[in-house]
Design a protein around this motif. Structure first.
Motif, short mmCIF file in Angstrom:
data_model
loop_
_atom_site.label_atom_id
_atom_site.label_comp_id
_atom_site.label_asym_id
_atom_site.label_seq_id
_atom_site.Cartn_x
_atom_site.Cartn_y
_atom_site.Cartn_z
N ALA A 179 0.84 -1.19 0.00
CA ALA A 179 0.00 0.00 0.00
C ALA A 179 0.88 1.25 0.00
N PRO A 180 0.41 2.33 -0.66
CA PRO A 180 1.18 3.57 -0.65
C PRO A 180 1.09 4.27 0.70
N GLY A 181 2.10 5.06 0.99
CA GLY A 181 2.16 5.77 2.26
C GLY A 181 3.48 5.52 2.96
N GLU A 182 3.50 5.77 4.23
CA GLU A 182 4.72 5.56 5.01
C GLU A 182 4.64 4.24 5.78
N VAL A 183 5.69 3.48 5.70
CA VAL A 183 5.80 2.22 6.45
C VAL A 183 6.97 2.36 7.42
N SER A 184 6.66 2.35 8.71
CA SER A 184 7.71 2.45 9.73
C SER A 184 8.21 1.07 10.11
N LEU A 185 9.48 0.99 10.49
CA LEU A 185 10.12 -0.28 10.85
C LEU A 185 10.64 -0.17 12.28
N THR A 186 10.15 -1.06 13.14
CA THR A 186 10.49 -1.02 14.56
C THR A 186 10.99 -2.38 15.03
N PRO A 187 12.18 -2.45 15.63
CA PRO A 187 12.68 -3.75 16.13
C PRO A 187 11.83 -4.25 17.29
N GLY A 188 11.63 -5.57 17.33
CA GLY A 188 10.85 -6.17 18.40
C GLY A 188 11.65 -7.22 19.14
N ALA A 189 11.02 -8.35 19.41
CA ALA A 189 11.68 -9.42 20.17
C ALA A 189 12.72 -10.13 19.30
N TYR A 190 13.73 -10.69 19.96
CA TYR A 190 14.72 -11.49 19.24
C TYR A 190 15.16 -12.67 20.10
N ASN A 191 15.74 -13.63 19.44
CA ASN A 191 16.18 -14.87 20.10
C ASN A 191 17.64 -15.13 19.78
N ILE A 192 18.37 -15.65 20.76
CA ILE A 192 19.78 -16.00 20.55
C ILE A 192 19.92 -17.50 20.75
N ASN A 193 20.34 -18.18 19.69
CA ASN A 193 20.55 -19.62 19.77
C ASN A 193 22.05 -19.92 19.77
N VAL A 194 22.46 -20.81 20.66
CA VAL A 194 23.84 -21.28 20.70
C VAL A 194 23.80 -22.79 20.49
N ASN A 195 24.60 -23.31 19.59
CA ASN A 195 24.49 -24.73 19.25
C ASN A 195 25.58 -25.60 19.85
N LYS A 196 26.45 -25.04 20.67
CA LYS A 196 27.46 -25.86 21.35
C LYS A 196 27.53 -25.46 22.81
N PRO A 197 27.70 -26.46 23.68
CA PRO A 197 27.82 -27.90 23.41
C PRO A 197 26.48 -28.55 23.09
N ILE A 198 25.36 -27.87 23.45
CA ILE A 198 24.04 -28.33 23.04
C ILE A 198 23.27 -27.11 22.61
N SER A 199 22.17 -27.33 21.92
CA SER A 199 21.39 -26.21 21.40
C SER A 199 20.54 -25.58 22.51
N THR A 200 20.68 -24.27 22.72
CA THR A 200 19.91 -23.56 23.72
C THR A 200 19.45 -22.22 23.16
N ASP A 201 18.36 -21.70 23.71
CA ASP A 201 17.80 -20.44 23.25
C ASP A 201 17.59 -19.48 24.40
N THR A 202 17.87 -18.21 24.15
CA THR A 202 17.55 -17.15 25.09
C THR A 202 16.62 -16.18 24.37
N LYS A 203 15.50 -15.90 25.00
CA LYS A 203 14.49 -15.06 24.36
C LYS A 203 14.52 -13.66 24.96
N CYS A 204 14.68 -12.66 24.10
CA CYS A 204 14.78 -11.26 24.53
C CYS A 204 13.62 -10.46 23.96
N SER A 205 13.01 -9.61 24.80
CA SER A 205 11.88 -8.81 24.33
C SER A 205 11.97 -7.41 24.91
N PRO A 206 11.40 -6.42 24.20
CA PRO A 206 11.43 -5.04 24.69
C PRO A 206 10.62 -4.89 25.98
N LYS A 207 11.09 -4.03 26.87
CA LYS A 207 10.38 -3.75 28.12
C LYS A 207 9.88 -2.31 28.13
#
Length: 443
Positions: free
Chosen positions: A128-156
């Motif tokens: 659609a025409p007009g202005e589209v704003s872009l805002t960062p939201g939640a993100y996740n950090i995955n580490v695959n060694k020594p096993i796969s784990t996730d940390t979930k981060c969200s705006p406060k």
């Protein structure tokens, strides 16, 4: 800027824009770690085309200028083990959640240094025409060694848009403006794990007991007071179960817990084969654990006539342990060569757990004698030989870790279930830290 930063696909690329935004962030470590939520500041730079038209598919880039926290002072993270994913919010002329993902590319990240997360990219189809704003939201950090784990981060807090795309209908009409929001000065990040794992359990810690077969044959046993000198031919000695209050030094702090422990002995000539058992406790593995990851050992404290310590240990886990399966730890075994004649006492001493490059050390707050043996001095034995090393002191058998004679022979995998690794497994950004929580007695 043309190319990777902001590309207008399907038409001539418009000038790209890059703007930063900072926001308070809460990161939730994986449940396995037991760590509390991490409060920090995330600083992000969003790059996108300044202008585009309806029907175009544009690429946007999310760059981490600053993650919410540092890699804690636990484990060094290897190169190319960390991968971020997240959501970029589009609003205004159209609303959408843009899936963002970065490659698993990072330099080695030493302990207590800033996290290094790769740039994330995503695509948005303009509708659609007009202005589209872009805002960062939640993100996740995955580490695959020594096993796969996730940390979930969200705006406060409410996050301000980092960039705006002016979208035309193809005739050049849009009514929108371009440009990003001013940068918000972030607060200093904490040094707690970002994306934690950065791994590995809150709650009190200390070894939890495990289930084991009793050592020794039925042929003549003595509880807590077996004699090995004038024993009339007795060869098997069963110690009494004692409650040992442990004070543990772990990579994530000091922990305390009490575990029931029993020491049994089998006489072989003038020496004794020792078996240390942590008694039964119900527990399952909180995560997938690779083979050869867990190595327990103990310095059994000598007292009475003898002094020093005896090193006992168990083998590492021979097979991977799946999440939800019982963790089986073998009996800890070693050989006690007496260094004095008389009544010698054996007490559970310093317990050490080595797991995936980390070490947890638990020291008894007080000595509890599990087994008393009638001993005869042997050449180069505990009290008088160099193999004993140091003195445990005290007739009750102190908890000194000096010394360590003993040929260990822990090939047998006993039926011990869990040395208390249940909520004592901390996975910190890919590292595993093992601590302990008090186990409930099962009878």
């Amino acid at each position: 800027m043309l190319g990777g930063a902001g590309v207008l696909l399907g038409v001539a690329a418009a000038p790209a824009q890059a703007a930063e935004v900072a926001y308070a962030t809460e990161c939730i470590p994986p449940a396995i770690s037991g760590l509390p939520p991490v409060q920090g500041t995330t600083k992000v730079e969003i790059t996108a085309p300044a202008e585009a038209k309806v029907g175009d598919e544009v690429e946007v880039v999310w760059k981490f200028v600053q993650a919410a926290s540092k890699n804690p002072n636990i484990l060094d993270l290897e190169a190319n083990t960390v991968q971020p994913t997240g959501t970029l919010k589009a609003a205004g002329a159209q609303t959408a959640d843009i899936a963002m993902q970065g490659p698993r590319e990072n330099p080695p990240i030493p302990k207590n240094t800033d996290m290094r997360l790769s740039d994330m990219k995503g695509k948005l189809k303009l509708t659609a025409p007009g202005e589209v704003s872009l805002t960062p939201g939640a993100y996740n950090i995955n580490v695959n060694k020594p096993i796969s784990t996730d940390t979930k981060c969200s705006p406060k807090e409410t996050v301000k848009p980092a960039a705006t795309i002016k979208v035309t209908d193809g005739s050049g009409s849009s009514g929108g403006t371009t440009g990003g929001q001013p940068t918000v000065v972030p607060t200093l990040p904490t040094s707690l794990p970002t994306g934690v794992p950065t791994s590995v359990p809150t709650g009190t810690a200390g070894p939890t007991p495990s289930e084991s077969e009793t050592g020794g044959d039925d042929g003549g046993t003595s509880t807590g007071g077996g004699t090995g000198g004038g024993d009339g031919g007795q060869t098997d000695f069963t110690g009494k179960e004692v409650q040992v209050p442990y004070e543990c030094k772990t990579p994530i702090g000091d922990k305390e817990a009490t575990s029931p422990v029993q020491i049994n002995a089998k006489k072989d000539g003038g020496s004794f084969g020792l078996t240390v058992q942590f008694k039964k406790s119900v527990m399952d593995s909180p995560a997938d654990i690779p083979k050869d990851s867990v190595k327990p050992s103990m310095e059994v404290a000598l007292g009475g006539a003898d002094k020093g310590t005896v090193h006992v240990e168990g083998p590492t886990n021979a097979e991977p342990i799946k999440s939800g399966d019982p963790i089986e730890i073998p009996d800890l075994k070693g050989t006690y060569k007496p260094g004095a004649s008389g009544e010698s006492t054996l007490s559970p001493g310093v317990l050490t757990i080595e797991a995936l490059g980390t070490t947890t050390t638990c020291t008894p707050a007080k000595t509890e004698v599990s087994l008393t043996l009638d001993t005869s001095e042997q050449a180069s034995g505990a009290s008088g030989g160099g193999s004993a090393g140091g003195s445990a002191g005290g007739s009750a058998g102190g908890s000194s870790t000096d010394g360590g004679l003993a040929a260990t022979g822990a090939e047998d995998q006993g039926s011990l279930k869990a040395l208390g690794l249940v909520a004592g497994t901390a996975l910190l950004l890919g590292g595993a830290v093992f601590t302990f929580m008090p186990g409930r007695r099962v009878r």
